[in-house]
Design a protein around this motif. Structure first.
Motif, PDB file in Angstrom:
ATOM      1  N   TYR A   1      22.385 -23.178 -29.512  1.00 53.40           N
ATOM      2  CA  TYR A   1      22.276 -22.503 -28.400  1.00 53.40           C
ATOM      3  C   TYR A   1      22.204 -23.352 -27.138  1.00 53.40           C
ATOM      4  O   TYR A   1      21.727 -22.904 -26.100  1.00 53.40           O
ATOM      5  CB  TYR A   1      21.080 -21.608 -28.112  1.00 53.40           C
ATOM      6  CG  TYR A   1      21.448 -20.306 -29.163  1.00 53.40           C
ATOM      7  CD1 TYR A   1      21.859 -19.161 -28.595  1.00 53.40           C
ATOM      8  CD2 TYR A   1      21.047 -20.323 -30.517  1.00 53.40           C
ATOM      9  CE1 TYR A   1      22.091 -18.195 -29.391  1.00 53.40           C
ATOM     10  CE2 TYR A   1      21.397 -19.330 -31.305  1.00 53.40           C
ATOM     11  CZ  TYR A   1      21.781 -17.977 -30.984  1.00 53.40           C
ATOM     12  OH  TYR A   1      22.189 -17.064 -31.518  1.00 53.40           O
ATOM     13  N   GLN A   2      22.363 -24.823 -27.303  1.00 52.21           N
ATOM     14  CA  GLN A   2      22.329 -25.537 -26.175  1.00 52.21           C
ATOM     15  C   GLN A   2      23.171 -25.385 -24.840  1.00 52.21           C
ATOM     16  O   GLN A   2      22.762 -25.692 -23.775  1.00 52.21           O
ATOM     17  CB  GLN A   2      22.656 -26.880 -26.669  1.00 52.21           C
ATOM     18  CG  GLN A   2      23.989 -27.177 -27.177  1.00 52.21           C
ATOM     19  CD  GLN A   2      24.164 -28.824 -27.783  1.00 52.21           C
ATOM     20  OE1 GLN A   2      23.641 -29.554 -27.312  1.00 52.21           O
ATOM     21  NE2 GLN A   2      25.031 -28.728 -28.718  1.00 52.21           N
ATOM     22  N   TYR A   3      24.292 -24.576 -24.988  1.00 50.25           N
ATOM     23  CA  TYR A   3      25.063 -24.346 -23.983  1.00 50.25           C
ATOM     24  C   TYR A   3      24.686 -22.694 -23.383  1.00 50.25           C
ATOM     25  O   TYR A   3      25.367 -22.453 -22.620  1.00 50.25           O
ATOM     26  CB  TYR A   3      26.446 -24.555 -24.398  1.00 50.25           C
ATOM     27  CG  TYR A   3      26.696 -25.983 -24.683  1.00 50.25           C
ATOM     28  CD1 TYR A   3      26.740 -26.864 -23.743  1.00 50.25           C
ATOM     29  CD2 TYR A   3      26.985 -26.161 -25.917  1.00 50.25           C
ATOM     30  CE1 TYR A   3      26.683 -28.316 -23.931  1.00 50.25           C
ATOM     31  CE2 TYR A   3      27.390 -27.598 -26.239  1.00 50.25           C
ATOM     32  CZ  TYR A   3      27.238 -28.773 -25.340  1.00 50.25           C
ATOM     33  OH  TYR A   3      27.369 -29.989 -25.689  1.00 50.25           O
ATOM     34  N   MET A   4      23.886 -22.073 -24.055  1.00 52.00           N
ATOM     35  CA  MET A   4      23.721 -20.914 -23.634  1.00 52.00           C
ATOM     36  C   MET A   4      22.378 -20.786 -22.681  1.00 52.00           C
ATOM     37  O   MET A   4      21.399 -21.385 -23.216  1.00 52.00           O
ATOM     38  CB  MET A   4      23.417 -19.739 -24.703  1.00 52.00           C
ATOM     39  CG  MET A   4      23.060 -18.439 -24.669  1.00 52.00           C
ATOM     40  SD  MET A   4      22.783 -17.280 -25.766  1.00 52.00           S
ATOM     41  CE  MET A   4      22.479 -15.661 -25.162  1.00 52.00           C
ATOM     42  N   THR A   5      22.477 -20.174 -21.391  1.00 52.77           N
ATOM     43  CA  THR A   5      21.430 -20.162 -20.604  1.00 52.77           C
ATOM     44  C   THR A   5      21.172 -18.474 -20.216  1.00 52.77           C
ATOM     45  O   THR A   5      21.742 -18.233 -19.104  1.00 52.77           O
ATOM     46  CB  THR A   5      21.794 -20.943 -19.488  1.00 52.77           C
ATOM     47  OG1 THR A   5      22.019 -22.397 -19.837  1.00 52.77           O
ATOM     48  CG2 THR A   5      20.492 -21.290 -18.336  1.00 52.77           C
ATOM     49  N   PRO A   6      20.119 -18.153 -21.016  1.00 53.34           N
ATOM     50  CA  PRO A   6      20.054 -16.776 -20.351  1.00 53.34           C
ATOM     51  C   PRO A   6      19.390 -16.513 -19.264  1.00 53.34           C
ATOM     52  O   PRO A   6      18.354 -17.309 -18.787  1.00 53.34           O
ATOM     53  CB  PRO A   6      18.892 -16.249 -21.548  1.00 53.34           C
ATOM     54  CG  PRO A   6      18.995 -17.155 -22.605  1.00 53.34           C
ATOM     55  CD  PRO A   6      19.662 -18.281 -21.971  1.00 53.34           C
ATOM     56  N   GLU A   7      20.014 -15.946 -18.003  1.00 51.88           N
ATOM     57  CA  GLU A   7      19.379 -15.741 -17.030  1.00 51.88           C
ATOM     58  C   GLU A   7      19.416 -14.218 -16.567  1.00 51.88           C
ATOM     59  O   GLU A   7      20.510 -13.602 -16.774  1.00 51.88           O
ATOM     60  CB  GLU A   7      20.305 -16.524 -15.851  1.00 51.88           C
ATOM     61  CG  GLU A   7      20.105 -17.961 -15.931  1.00 51.88           C
ATOM     62  CD  GLU A   7      20.831 -18.658 -14.966  1.00 51.88           C
ATOM     63  OE1 GLU A   7      21.224 -17.925 -14.152  1.00 51.88           O
ATOM     64  OE2 GLU A   7      20.795 -19.977 -15.148  1.00 51.88           O
ATOM     65  N   PHE A   8      18.099 -13.830 -16.033  1.00 53.20           N
ATOM     66  CA  PHE A   8      17.983 -12.187 -15.820  1.00 53.20           C
ATOM     67  C   PHE A   8      16.902 -12.249 -14.923  1.00 53.20           C
ATOM     68  O   PHE A   8      16.017 -13.188 -14.819  1.00 53.20           O
ATOM     69  CB  PHE A   8      17.994 -11.254 -16.741  1.00 53.20           C
ATOM     70  CG  PHE A   8      17.088 -11.460 -17.836  1.00 53.20           C
ATOM     71  CD1 PHE A   8      15.866 -10.696 -17.772  1.00 53.20           C
ATOM     72  CD2 PHE A   8      17.293 -12.248 -18.940  1.00 53.20           C
ATOM     73  CE1 PHE A   8      14.658 -11.001 -18.866  1.00 53.20           C
ATOM     74  CE2 PHE A   8      16.057 -12.474 -19.939  1.00 53.20           C
ATOM     75  CZ  PHE A   8      15.002 -11.848 -19.859  1.00 53.20           C
TER      76      PHE A   8
END
Length: 181
Positions: A147-154
């Motif tokens: 998940y190193q390139y996933m950046t959950p943003e909300f």
């Protein structure tokens, strides 16, 4: 008899759904269910050991009546390695969140014999826990790599202050949820 209690905001909407999805990923792919000792995805503020929570309940209700809902931004994954491995969603501090945390910390400091050191204002890192307590170092490394390139943003709306009790069996029980306007 002293009870170990905590104050948190229970998540709703997109944030709640996303955390449940990640809890499912950690359970199925990494054999980690420790965070699920409490059924509600949450943002924790402070906790401690209290003899009498009846006056605390009254004061939490008063605080809840005098604050208004507000938004916080969630910005990617974070990791704690002490006192145990934890994976979490980073919650960006803003003035309203910092003020609420300070108010709740002061409230528990008045009502409890002790409070959690890691949640005192100078130490507190606002976060939403995804995995804790039972994720192996190998599985933590696998998750970080995957998940190193996933950046959950909300954005998460803060709409409640909830009082919880930590049980002797490791579970966490909701005592009362105080809605805020």
């Amino acid at each position: 008899m002293a009870k170990t209690i905590g104050l948190a905001t229970l998540l709703s909407g997109q944030g709640k759904n996303m955390v449940y999805e990640f809890w499912n990923v950690f359970e199925k792919e990494y054999n980690s269910v420790g965070v699920q000792s409490f059924d509600y995805p949450n943002l924790g503020y402070q906790g401690g050991s209290c003899e009498d929570i009846n006056l605390l309940k009254i004061d939490v209700e008063k605080v809840s009546e005098n604050i208004h809902s507000f938004e916080v931004n969630i910005e990617g994954f974070g990791y704690f390695e002490e006192p145990s491995d934890v994976v979490y969603l980073k919650v960006k501090k803003n003035n309203k969140l910092t003020k609420l945390h300070s108010t709740l910390n002061n409230l528990l400091t008045r009502h409890c014999d002790t409070v959690f050191d890691l949640y005192k204002p100078n130490n507190w890192v606002p976060h939403i826990t995804l995995a804790m307590g039972d994720i192996s170092p190998d599985n933590l490394t696998l998750f970080r790599n995957r998940y190193q390139y996933m950046t959950p943003e909300f954005t998460q709306l803060i709409t409640n202050i909830s009082l919880v009790e930590f049980q002797d069996d490791g579970d966490v029980e909701l005592i009362k949820k105080y809605e805020i306007n």
